[in-house]
Scaffold this active site. Structure first.
Site, mmCIF file in Angstrom:
data_model
loop_
_atom_site.group_PDB
_atom_site.id
_atom_site.type_symbol
_atom_site.label_atom_id
_atom_site.label_comp_id
_atom_site.label_asym_id
_atom_site.label_seq_id
_atom_site.Cartn_x
_atom_site.Cartn_y
_atom_site.Cartn_z
ATOM 1 N N ARG A 245 -7.124 -7.452 -5.639
ATOM 2 C CA ARG A 245 -6.115 -7.553 -4.670
ATOM 3 C C ARG A 245 -6.962 -8.083 -3.461
ATOM 4 N NH1 ARG A 245 -4.206 -6.767 -8.403
ATOM 5 N NH2 ARG A 245 -3.829 -8.891 -8.015
ATOM 6 N N ASN B 223 1.700 -1.826 4.588
ATOM 7 C CA ASN B 223 0.772 -2.740 3.655
ATOM 8 C C ASN B 223 -0.731 -2.484 3.963
ATOM 9 O OD1 ASN B 223 3.116 -3.885 3.093
ATOM 10 N ND2 ASN B 223 3.015 -5.583 4.658
ATOM 11 N N ASP C 64 -2.697 -5.152 3.354
ATOM 12 C CA ASP C 64 -3.229 -6.501 3.822
ATOM 13 C C ASP C 64 -3.610 -6.239 5.098
ATOM 14 O OD1 ASP C 64 -1.184 -7.617 5.254
ATOM 15 O OD2 ASP C 64 -0.091 -7.632 3.334
ATOM 16 N N HIS D 255 -0.867 3.178 4.845
ATOM 17 C CA HIS D 255 -1.461 3.305 3.408
ATOM 18 C C HIS D 255 -2.850 2.642 3.429
ATOM 19 C CE1 HIS D 255 3.036 3.673 2.273
ATOM 20 N NE2 HIS D 255 2.692 4.827 2.812
#
Ligand code: APR
Length: 230
Positions: free
Chosen positions: A57, A88, A90, A105
């Site tokens: 990821r 997210n 990212d 998260h």
């Protein structure tokens, strides 16, 4: 004083950047069952697989770019006090230029000890090697909040929500708690908005739903809320 815009973002905002959502493909996330790769039990069952999965990821993220929705949110800081609460992992909000981003998260580009999240290390986009240990001698693990774990940033997120003038929910199916219930903390006068091409779990307050993908929806939202020509 600028009005305060609190955004709750989820996987859908990054979909147009090439990152898959969790629940749009039969509960599979990049061909893995979400429960296998997003739970603390999954880590204890197979930490090597989890390390590999998050390495993949992270490597993917390096080659993704923020899309117009991330950029519009960053640009809105001229007009609003924008606080982004994201589910997210990212870093596309930050890379678009948003200054106040709360990650509920966790973050892909960070690692922590498997014995606690007090010491967090920036690891950038590099692959973690299974077996790497932190200063406390325990295994290093991805700095992700998995199912079955506390959400340490929850209190901060609630506090931000309590002073919102606008709440914008974008790209989240609202399936995962406590994130999904955060909007209840918004004051009564706050206006609620949602951008999502699909139905989500029901929202128990009046809300304006813009049925569009994130990039198109953000453009529409900006035109609705900001006076002409801004
Ligand atoms: N633009 C906007 N929204 C989109 C787009 C798009 N281009 N494509 C899909 N969506 C919407 C879907 O309709 C759905 O409502 O994004 C939402 C994605 O929902 P989920 O996949 O459930 O993702 P999310 O709500 O962020 O998941 C929450 O679950 O697995 C855990 O911890 C993980 O943070 C994650 C949490």
């Amino acid at each position: 004083m600028k009005a305060k815009l609190v955004v709750l973002s989820g996987a859908g905002i990054s979909a147009e950047s090439g990152i898959r959502t969790f629940r749009d493909s039969d509960g599979l996330w990049e061909n893995y069952r979400v429960e296998d790769v997003a739970s603390i039990d999954g880590w204890y069952r197979d930490p090597e697989m989890m390390t590999r999965f998050y390495n993949e990821r992270r490597a993917q993220l390096e080659h993704c770019q923020p899309n117009a929705a991330h950029v519009i949110l960053a640009d809105l800081e001229v007009f609003f006090n924008v606080v982004i609460i994201t589910q997210n992992v990212d870093n596309l909000h930050e890379r678009a230029g948003s200054k106040q981003v709360i990650h509920l998260h966790g973050e892909l580009t960070k690692a922590c000890s498997e014995h606690g999240k007090k010491q967090v290390h920036d690891i950038g986009y590099r692959a973690m090697k299974y077996g790497e240990r932190g200063a406390d001698g325990a295994l290093l693990r991805p700095f992700i909040v998995w199912f079955g774990e506390d959400v340490p940033m929850l209190a901060v997120a609630i506090e931000e929500m309590q002073t919102a003038d606008h709440v914008l929910i974008i790209g989240t199916s609202l399936n995962v708690y406590p994130a999904a219930s955060l909007y209840h903390y918004a004051p009564k006068h706050a206006q609620l908005w949602m951008i999502d091409p699909n139905d989500t779990q029901p929202v128990q307050r009046p809300i304006t739903h813009i049925r569009a993908k994130a990039t198109e929806g953000m453009k529409q939202w900006k035109n609705l809320v900001l006076p002409d020509n801004l």
